[in-house]
Design an enzyme around this catalytic site. Structure first.
Site, PDB file in Angstrom:
ATOM      1  N   ARG A  11       0.837  -1.201   0.000  1.00 27.04           N
ATOM      2  CA  ARG A  11       0.000   0.000   0.000  1.00 27.04           C
ATOM      3  C   ARG A  11       0.877   1.258   0.000  1.00 27.04           C
ATOM      4  O   ARG A  11       2.089   1.177   0.162  1.00 27.04           O
ATOM      5  CB  ARG A  11      -0.986  -0.004   1.169  1.00 27.04           C
ATOM      6  CG  ARG A  11      -0.328  -0.157   2.551  1.00 27.04           C
ATOM      7  CD  ARG A  11      -1.019   0.652   3.578  1.00 27.04           C
ATOM      8  NE  ARG A  11      -0.906   2.056   3.305  1.00 27.04           N
ATOM      9  CZ  ARG A  11       0.167   2.799   3.589  1.00 27.04           C
ATOM     10  NH1 ARG A  11       1.230   2.259   4.163  1.00 27.04           N
ATOM     11  NH2 ARG A  11       0.201   4.087   3.316  1.00 27.04           N
ATOM     12  N   GLY A  12       0.152   2.405  -0.175  1.00 25.99           N
ATOM     13  CA  GLY A  12       0.867   3.667  -0.333  1.00 25.99           C
ATOM     14  C   GLY A  12       0.951   3.925  -1.831  1.00 25.99           C
ATOM     15  O   GLY A  12       1.371   3.039  -2.593  1.00 25.99           O
ATOM     16  N   ALA A  13       0.532   5.128  -2.221  1.00 25.45           N
ATOM     17  CA  ALA A  13       0.399   5.408  -3.653  1.00 25.45           C
ATOM     18  C   ALA A  13       1.694   5.158  -4.435  1.00 25.45           C
ATOM     19  O   ALA A  13       1.665   4.636  -5.550  1.00 25.45           O
ATOM     20  CB  ALA A  13      -0.081   6.841  -3.838  1.00 25.45           C
TER      21      ALA A  13
ATOM     22  N   ARG B 234      -6.723  -0.627  -7.384  1.00 29.45           N
ATOM     23  CA  ARG B 234      -7.064   0.497  -6.506  1.00 29.45           C
ATOM     24  C   ARG B 234      -7.570   1.628  -7.409  1.00 29.45           C
ATOM     25  O   ARG B 234      -6.789   2.232  -8.132  1.00 29.45           O
ATOM     26  CB  ARG B 234      -5.845   0.995  -5.686  1.00 29.45           C
ATOM     27  CG  ARG B 234      -5.158   0.004  -4.777  1.00 29.45           C
ATOM     28  CD  ARG B 234      -5.760  -0.254  -3.414  1.00 29.45           C
ATOM     29  NE  ARG B 234      -6.267   0.805  -2.600  1.00 29.45           N
ATOM     30  CZ  ARG B 234      -5.630   1.423  -1.603  1.00 29.45           C
ATOM     31  NH1 ARG B 234      -4.393   1.115  -1.328  1.00 29.45           N
ATOM     32  NH2 ARG B 234      -6.245   2.343  -0.878  1.00 29.45           N
TER      33      ARG B 234
ATOM     34  N   CYS C 191      -1.922   9.367   8.146  1.00 27.62           N
ATOM     35  CA  CYS C 191      -1.740   8.121   7.395  1.00 27.62           C
ATOM     36  C   CYS C 191      -0.250   7.773   7.334  1.00 27.62           C
ATOM     37  O   CYS C 191       0.505   8.089   8.266  1.00 27.62           O
ATOM     38  CB  CYS C 191      -2.343   8.226   5.996  1.00 27.62           C
ATOM     39  SG  CYS C 191      -2.551   6.622   5.196  1.00 27.62           S
TER      40      CYS C 191
ATOM     41  N   ASP D 190      -2.660  10.925  -2.880  1.00 20.51           N
ATOM     42  CA  ASP D 190      -3.011   9.841  -3.803  1.00 20.51           C
ATOM     43  C   ASP D 190      -3.250  10.408  -5.190  1.00 20.51           C
ATOM     44  O   ASP D 190      -2.852   9.812  -6.184  1.00 20.51           O
ATOM     45  CB  ASP D 190      -4.220   9.061  -3.292  1.00 20.51           C
ATOM     46  CG  ASP D 190      -3.822   8.208  -2.109  1.00 20.51           C
ATOM     47  OD1 ASP D 190      -3.816   8.714  -0.988  1.00 20.51           O
ATOM     48  OD2 ASP D 190      -3.438   7.033  -2.340  1.00 20.51           O
TER      49      ASP D 190
ATOM     50  N   ASN E  97      -6.625  12.507  -0.816  1.00 23.23           N
ATOM     51  CA  ASN E  97      -5.699  11.771   0.052  1.00 23.23           C
ATOM     52  C   ASN E  97      -6.517  11.012   1.100  1.00 23.23           C
ATOM     53  O   ASN E  97      -7.749  11.112   1.152  1.00 23.23           O
ATOM     54  CB  ASN E  97      -4.707  12.737   0.706  1.00 23.23           C
ATOM     55  CG  ASN E  97      -3.550  12.023   1.378  1.00 23.23           C
ATOM     56  OD1 ASN E  97      -2.942  11.125   0.790  1.00 23.23           O
ATOM     57  ND2 ASN E  97      -3.254  12.378   2.611  1.00 23.23           N
ATOM     58  N   LYS E  98      -5.820  10.267   1.927  1.00 26.64           N
ATOM     59  CA  LYS E  98      -6.461   9.396   2.927  1.00 26.64           C
ATOM     60  C   LYS E  98      -7.595  10.088   3.658  1.00 26.64           C
ATOM     61  O   LYS E  98      -7.469  11.245   4.057  1.00 26.64           O
ATOM     62  CB  LYS E  98      -5.389   8.916   3.915  1.00 26.64           C
ATOM     63  CG  LYS E  98      -5.855   7.968   4.979  1.00 26.64           C
ATOM     64  CD  LYS E  98      -6.505   6.721   4.423  1.00 26.64           C
ATOM     65  CE  LYS E  98      -5.666   5.982   3.408  1.00 26.64           C
ATOM     66  NZ  LYS E  98      -6.420   4.999   2.595  1.00 26.64           N
TER      67      LYS E  98
ATOM     68  N   LYS F 233       1.854  11.688  -9.131  1.00 23.13           N
ATOM     69  CA  LYS F 233       0.589  11.665  -8.367  1.00 23.13           C
ATOM     70  C   LYS F 233      -0.416  12.675  -8.960  1.00 23.13           C
ATOM     71  O   LYS F 233      -1.523  12.813  -8.456  1.00 23.13           O
ATOM     72  CB  LYS F 233       0.838  12.029  -6.905  1.00 23.13           C
ATOM     73  CG  LYS F 233       1.957  11.241  -6.220  1.00 23.13           C
ATOM     74  CD  LYS F 233       1.459   9.966  -5.656  1.00 23.13           C
ATOM     75  CE  LYS F 233       2.527   9.130  -4.975  1.00 23.13           C
ATOM     76  NZ  LYS F 233       3.102   9.680  -3.777  1.00 23.13           N
TER      77      LYS F 233
HETATM   78  P1  RI2 Z   1       3.106   7.719  -0.497  1.00 25.05           P
HETATM   79  C1  RI2 Z   1      -1.777   6.240   0.963  1.00 25.05           C
HETATM   80  O1  RI2 Z   1      -2.861   5.496   0.523  1.00 25.05           O
HETATM   81  C2  RI2 Z   1      -2.147   7.435   1.823  1.00 25.05           C
HETATM   82  O2  RI2 Z   1      -3.334   8.067   1.430  1.00 25.05           O
HETATM   83  C3  RI2 Z   1      -0.929   8.291   1.592  1.00 25.05           C
HETATM   84  O3  RI2 Z   1      -1.125   9.638   1.960  1.00 25.05           O
HETATM   85  C4  RI2 Z   1      -0.736   8.108   0.101  1.00 25.05           C
HETATM   86  O4  RI2 Z   1      -1.020   6.738  -0.137  1.00 25.05           O
HETATM   87  C5  RI2 Z   1       0.603   8.485  -0.431  1.00 25.05           C
HETATM   88  O5  RI2 Z   1       1.604   7.651   0.060  1.00 25.05           O
HETATM   89  P2  RI2 Z   1      -3.212   3.978   1.048  1.00 25.05           P
HETATM   90  O6  RI2 Z   1      -2.524   3.038   0.071  1.00 25.05           O
HETATM   91  O7  RI2 Z   1       3.069   7.405  -1.968  1.00 25.05           O
HETATM   92  O8  RI2 Z   1      -2.777   3.800   2.462  1.00 25.05           O
HETATM   93  O9  RI2 Z   1       3.599   9.133  -0.240  1.00 25.05           O
HETATM   94  O10 RI2 Z   1      -4.708   3.893   0.878  1.00 25.05           O
HETATM   95  O11 RI2 Z   1       3.830   6.678   0.289  1.00 25.05           O
END
Ligand code: RI2
Length: 310
Positions: free
Chosen positions: A20-22, A63, A127, A196, A206-207, A232
């Site tokens: 996870r994480g965009a 996603r 987040c 995101d 975003n989250k 992004k």
């Molecule tokens: P990075 C995450 O989404 C959060 O919303 C976070 O702010 C965003 O991705 C960006 O993360 P999720 O996958 O790319 O937890 O900066 O739903 O790591």
């Protein structure tokens, strides 16, 4: 394992949020496409192109909100080749380039964003964002004495990942429940969150909970910074497309919903923060006001108005 099963497995790990994480989902998808392109059997160039496109589609559907995924896949799949092996190599080197650029972007965002942090600042983050943490850790490494307030980020508790990472770096951190943001906002000097999606007019997706934090920051006159790689930003929003907000399973919020007869759980994973609430978006191309997002899309993503599909 058949090559396509590797792609399915990656897609499943992204859907279930094991990955996870965009940014991470984008680089995982790129790596998966590379592995697939190098290992799948193909009878002709057309056959390879078709198979790669199908694999890309599997990853793309995992996603629905994160534009990082579609931007990554578009960059990896942008190739021209006359021979099967050239196509394989082109996909592989596009993926390698994307992953390396992504790593460098996060580092650069840290360098640029950390200049906005002063010695003694308290930073609130929400987040778990690699880009936001890069800003915080760069400030810490440069010798500034900082404290962080991290939200839990229900329902998936990504805030626990964040406090773990900050703890490893030796950064003083307080954990709060999401609803305590307004209570602590007067102690905060700067909010730093990830992204995101950023739309053509600088709106942030975003989250879930980010928009409330932005509102509280605005009320308290606290600066609100977004840390985001340029991938992004969403090209399709130039063409008027709206961002789909992912609704996740009710069980993430309430495990035993079956004992209620009249209750429905809503679980949107993201929310929308208007650009007026954002002071700065820190990208690897520089720190920009949200109103400049359109230019980032045109200049950094090389987006052509004719290019309507990924
Ligand atoms: P990075 C995450 O989404 C959060 O919303 C976070 O702010 C965003 O991705 C960006 O993360 P999720 O996958 O790319 O937890 O900066 O739903 O790591």
């Amino acid at each position: 394992m058949k090559p396509i099963d590797q792609v399915r497995e990656t897609a499943e790990r992204i859907s279930s949020m094991e990955i996870r994480g965009a940014g991470r989902i984008a680089t995982a998808a790129a790596a998966s496409l590379k592995e697939y392109a190098l290992s799948v059997q193909a009878e002709s160039l057309d056959d390879l192109n078709q198979k790669a496109a199908q694999a890309a589609d599997l990853l793309l559907k995992t996603r629905p909100t994160a534009v990082s995924l579609s931007n990554a896949i578009r960059m990896v799949m942008k190739y021209e080749a006359e021979e099967i092996d050239d196509a394989r190599q082109a996909i592989a080197s596009n993926a390698d380039r994307f992953i390396e650029n992504s790593r460098r972007a996060v580092e650069k965002i840290g360098q640029i964003g950390s200049r906005r942090i002063r010695d003694g600042d308290t930073i609130l983050t929400h987040c778990n964002s690699n880009a936001a943490i890069s800003v915080i850790s760069a400030a810490h490494r440069s010798g500034k004495k900082i404290q962080v307030i991290a939200t839990e980020s229900r329902p998936r508790f990504q805030g626990i990942t964040t406090i773990g990472m900050l703890d490893q770096m030796g950064i003083e951190t307080e954990l709060i429940v999401d609803s305590a943001v307004r209570t602590v906002m007067n102690d905060v000097d700067l909010v730093v969150v990830g992204a995101d999606v950023i739309t053509a007019n600088g709106t942030l997706v975003n989250k879930i909970g980010t928009a409330q934090i932005a509102l509280c920051a605005r009320e308290a006159r606290t600066s609100f910074m977004v840390a985001a790689e340029t991938y992004k930003f969403s090209p399709m929003t130039i063409l008027g497309e709206l961002v789909t907000i992912e609704e996740r399973d009710a069980t993430e919020v309430l495990a035993d919903i079956s004992r209620y007869r009249h209750v429905r759980v809503r679980n949107p994973a993201f929310d929308v923060t208007p650009h007026q609430y954002i002071d700065l978006i820190c990208t690897e191309a520089g720190a920009i006001p949200p109103e400049m997002s359109y230019l980032i899309i045109r200049e950094r993503l090389g987006w052509d108005m004719e290019e309507e599909s990924i």
